[in-house]
Motif scaffolding. Structure first.
Motif, PDB file in Angstrom:
ATOM      1  N   CYS A   4       0.850  -1.184   0.000  1.00  0.00           N
ATOM      2  CA  CYS A   4       0.000   0.000   0.000  1.00  0.00           C
ATOM      3  C   CYS A   4       0.889   1.239   0.000  1.00  0.00           C
ATOM      4  O   CYS A   4       1.746   1.404   0.863  1.00  0.00           O
ATOM      5  N   GLY A   5       0.662   2.095  -0.969  1.00  0.00           N
ATOM      6  CA  GLY A   5       1.524   3.266  -1.134  1.00  0.00           C
ATOM      7  C   GLY A   5       0.963   4.500  -0.453  1.00  0.00           C
ATOM      8  O   GLY A   5       0.001   4.421   0.315  1.00  0.00           O
ATOM      9  N   HIS A  62       6.505  11.416   5.598  1.00  0.00           N
ATOM     10  CA  HIS A  62       7.374  11.678   6.749  1.00  0.00           C
ATOM     11  C   HIS A  62       8.279  10.468   6.961  1.00  0.00           C
ATOM     12  O   HIS A  62       8.077   9.413   6.331  1.00  0.00           O
ATOM     13  N   GLY A  69       8.455   8.401   9.207  1.00  0.00           N
ATOM     14  CA  GLY A  69       7.730   7.212   9.678  1.00  0.00           C
ATOM     15  C   GLY A  69       7.210   6.414   8.482  1.00  0.00           C
ATOM     16  O   GLY A  69       7.449   5.211   8.358  1.00  0.00           O
ATOM     17  N   ASN A  70       6.528   7.071   7.559  1.00  0.00           N
ATOM     18  CA  ASN A  70       6.079   6.409   6.325  1.00  0.00           C
ATOM     19  C   ASN A  70       7.266   5.720   5.669  1.00  0.00           C
ATOM     20  O   ASN A  70       7.175   4.571   5.228  1.00  0.00           O
ATOM     21  N   THR A 125       8.346   2.332   6.752  1.00  0.00           N
ATOM     22  CA  THR A 125       7.559   1.223   6.196  1.00  0.00           C
ATOM     23  C   THR A 125       8.063   0.844   4.795  1.00  0.00           C
ATOM     24  O   THR A 125       8.205  -0.334   4.474  1.00  0.00           O
ATOM     25  N   TYR A 126       8.384   1.857   3.978  1.00  0.00           N
ATOM     26  CA  TYR A 126       8.877   1.529   2.629  1.00  0.00           C
ATOM     27  C   TYR A 126      10.279   0.917   2.675  1.00  0.00           C
ATOM     28  O   TYR A 126      10.631   0.115   1.806  1.00  0.00           O
ATOM     29  N   HIS A 168      -9.348   8.859   0.141  1.00  0.00           N
ATOM     30  CA  HIS A 168      -8.945   8.549   1.516  1.00  0.00           C
ATOM     31  C   HIS A 168      -9.491   9.679   2.399  1.00  0.00           C
ATOM     32  O   HIS A 168      -9.018  10.804   2.326  1.00  0.00           O
ATOM     33  N   GLY A 177       2.060  -3.437   4.423  1.00  0.00           N
ATOM     34  CA  GLY A 177       1.705  -2.065   4.787  1.00  0.00           C
ATOM     35  C   GLY A 177       2.188  -1.813   6.207  1.00  0.00           C
ATOM     36  O   GLY A 177       2.823  -2.677   6.816  1.00  0.00           O
ATOM     37  N   GLY A 178       1.849  -0.646   6.732  1.00  0.00           N
ATOM     38  CA  GLY A 178       2.187  -0.347   8.118  1.00  0.00           C
ATOM     39  C   GLY A 178       1.178  -0.998   9.061  1.00  0.00           C
ATOM     40  O   GLY A 178       0.082  -1.384   8.645  1.00  0.00           O
ATOM     41  N   ASP A 184      -0.798   0.104  11.179  1.00  0.00           N
ATOM     42  CA  ASP A 184      -2.109   0.746  11.312  1.00  0.00           C
ATOM     43  C   ASP A 184      -3.118   0.205  10.306  1.00  0.00           C
ATOM     44  O   ASP A 184      -4.320   0.371  10.484  1.00  0.00           O
ATOM     45  N   HIS A 185      -2.619  -0.458   9.245  1.00  0.00           N
ATOM     46  CA  HIS A 185      -3.547  -0.983   8.245  1.00  0.00           C
ATOM     47  C   HIS A 185      -4.239  -2.273   8.679  1.00  0.00           C
ATOM     48  O   HIS A 185      -5.195  -2.703   8.038  1.00  0.00           O
ATOM     49  N   TYR A 192       6.165  -2.062  11.719  1.00  0.00           N
ATOM     50  CA  TYR A 192       5.731  -1.352  12.921  1.00  0.00           C
ATOM     51  C   TYR A 192       6.177   0.099  12.863  1.00  0.00           C
ATOM     52  O   TYR A 192       7.080   0.468  12.115  1.00  0.00           O
ATOM     53  N   PHE A 193       5.527   0.903  13.688  1.00  0.00           N
ATOM     54  CA  PHE A 193       5.649   2.350  13.548  1.00  0.00           C
ATOM     55  C   PHE A 193       6.966   2.930  14.057  1.00  0.00           C
ATOM     56  O   PHE A 193       7.597   2.378  14.954  1.00  0.00           O
ATOM     57  N   LEU A 194       7.301   4.037  13.472  1.00  0.00           N
ATOM     58  CA  LEU A 194       8.349   4.890  14.011  1.00  0.00           C
ATOM     59  C   LEU A 194       7.662   5.831  15.001  1.00  0.00           C
ATOM     60  O   LEU A 194       6.645   6.440  14.682  1.00  0.00           O
ATOM     61  N   LYS A 238       0.982  11.977   9.437  1.00  0.00           N
ATOM     62  CA  LYS A 238       0.963  12.995   8.394  1.00  0.00           C
ATOM     63  C   LYS A 238      -0.063  14.060   8.701  1.00  0.00           C
ATOM     64  O   LYS A 238       0.112  15.220   8.419  1.00  0.00           O
TER      65      LYS A 238
END
Ligand code: AMP
Ligand code: ZN
Length: 458
Positions: free
Chosen positions: A30-31, A39, A41-42, A45-46, A74, A239-240, A242-243, A271-273, A282
């Motif tokens: 998921c992009g 940011h 954090g995103n 994930t990538y 979204h 994905g991250g 949160d998904h 997992y999150f930053l 964001k």
């Protein structure tokens, strides 16, 4: 030798990875929603997804890596209320939604390049796949999974057995629990498939549909586009974290209802930053971009290195101190590898140990420790060089091309060398010689090699 094992969120366990088709892996990630910059954090994930792809390639698989661009639909609240983030972003920036999508998509591609994240095999934009999404919703409607409210077409989640399994949602508990405001939805976990444009004003992004003018909900794009490019059941979806409870839960619901598959064989989540113990978001406005690191004079690859020091299934706290340490470690590794000179043959033991760490659910912090053991090992520089370059195919730190500061060549000298190449191509030997003399006079040495020229400080 350890076979590749990966943690599957769907089954909540590490299990052996077997591709559905020999030698090939279909990977859907998921992009970004392109209403703002990514940011860091995103980007974590990538980076995790890039590591996964590189480890799959290390295992000899050809990876068909698909990443979507969410450029419509979204909403500001995951409960499918509020406004489209794209419309809000357009107001904030003064661009049209279309211009803004282009702008942030390009910025995102730049960020990926600056982190040595490999470009996906295919980008796909939600707005380029409206027909596919409408067809998908139509199919859900024919199968009886949809209903209409005053503002859109919704997915009837209680019609689907096992809705929410990915997130282990307690749907019965939700029924009993405190009244969550579901608006006109029949149940709190129902979600929008198609939203109508407001009757009184035109949206910048809207399309005709069998149900009325409007735009697709956020989740349907991923079910529709992954089916188009990877099929109804493919290898890995990422994905991250949160998904897990909403976006991926709903992607699975749509695909199960329409196609009877759970979309992907493996579900993997980064997992999150965290920054100051809070997630970086964001929408909160205050966030760090990759550019914010460059502005402080920090090499962006130090952030890649930092992310390699934490396992993807642990949250990582960001601090400027830890980033500074990562930058020091990266500089040392670069200089050391550079000083080893020309590569010889890869050390098979080290190579095996490195792969074993990664094949154990992407154990990259341990793999990095193996790289540092290599630095201290009693092996020839040529062996070490070949081995670290092999490792770097996964680490992605650009060790093969890095040059120490003092030998890096200023742009105007490169310009002269390029001009000389051109003169040589035109067989203008006199001009070529003059340019070589100019380069020497500036204190640089130009050598011609089989692969072109090389220029360094004399
Ligand atoms: P978005 O652009 O908001 O759709 O998010 C893009 C990707 O970044 C998604 O896979 C999110 O799950 C992920 N993400 C969002 N916030 C963070 C964070 N703080 N740390 C790591 N990943 C995140
Ligand atoms: Zn998605």
């Amino acid at each position: 030798m350890t076979e590749l094992q990966l943690f599957d969120t769907y089954e909540r366990r590490v299990r052996p990875f077997e591709p559905l088709e020999a030698g090939k892996v279909g990977l859907y990630c998921c992009g970004p929603t392109v209403y703002n910059y990514a940011h860091i954090g995103n980007l974590r994930t990538y980076l995790f997804e890039d590591l996964l792809r590189r480890v799959l390639e290390m295992n000899g698989y050809t990876v068909n890596h698909v990443v979507n661009i969410t450029d419509v639909g979204h909403l500001t609240s995951d409960a499918d209320t509020g406004e489209d983030k794209m419309e809000v972003g357009a107001r904030r920036t003064g661009m049209t939604a279309w211009e803004m999508a282009d702008h942030y998509t390009r910025a995102f591609e730049d960020d990926l390049a600056r982190l040595n994240i490999k470009a996906p095999s295919r980008w796909c934009k939600a707005t380029d796949h409206i027909d596919e999404q409408i067809a998908f919703i139509k199919d859900l409607e024919n199968k009886g999974y949809t209903y209409r409210t005053s503002d859109g077409i919704y997915f009837d989640s209680r019609r689907l057995n096992g809705y929410g399994h990915l997130a282990r949602l307690d749907v019965d508990g939700l029924k009993e629990g405190a009244r969550v405001d579901a608006g006109e939805r029949r149940f709190v976990t129902d979600f929008a498939l198609w939203k109508f444009s407001p009757p009184d004003n035109r949206r910048q992004m809207e399309w005709d549909s069998p149900w009325g003018v409007g735009f697709p909900g956020w989740h349907i794009e991923c079910s529709a586009m992954s089916a188009k490019y990877l099929g109804d059941f493919f290898d890995i979806h990422c994905g991250g974290e949160d998904h897990i409870p909403i976006h991926h839960t709903n992607e699975i619901a749509q695909t199960e209802a329409s196609r009877g598959t759970r979309l992907a064989n493996f579900w993997m989540h980064g997992y999150f930053l965290q920054v100051d113990n809070a997630k970086m978001a964001k929408s909160s406005g205050e966030f760090l971009r990759l550019e914010s690191l460059s502005e402080r004079g920090i090499d962006t690859l130090a952030y890649r290195y930092l992310c390699l020091t934490a396992h993807y299934r642990t949250q990582m706290s960001f601090s400027w101190d830890s980033l500074a340490s990562a930058e020091v470690a990266l500089s040392r590794l670069r200089q050391t590898a550079y000083d080893w000179g020309e590569p010889g043959t890869v050390d098979a033991d080290f190579d095996q140990r490195f792969r074993d760490c990664l094949n154990d659910d992407l154990g990259v912090p341990r793999a990095l420790a193996v790289a540092w053991e290599l630095v201290r090992a009693d092996l020839s520089p040529a062996t070490k060089k070949a081995t670290i370059l092999r490792f770097d195919e996964v680490l992605g730190l650009g060790l093969a091309t890095w040059l120490p500061e003092e030998t890096s060549v200023p742009d105007d000298i490169i310009g002269l060398a390029e001009e000389r190449e051109q003169a040589r191509r035109e067989r203008n030997w006199q001009r070529a010689d003059e340019l070589r003399d100019a380069i020497s006079a500036a204190g640089y040495l130009l050598e011609d090699t089989r692969d072109g020229y090389r220029v360094r400080k004399a």
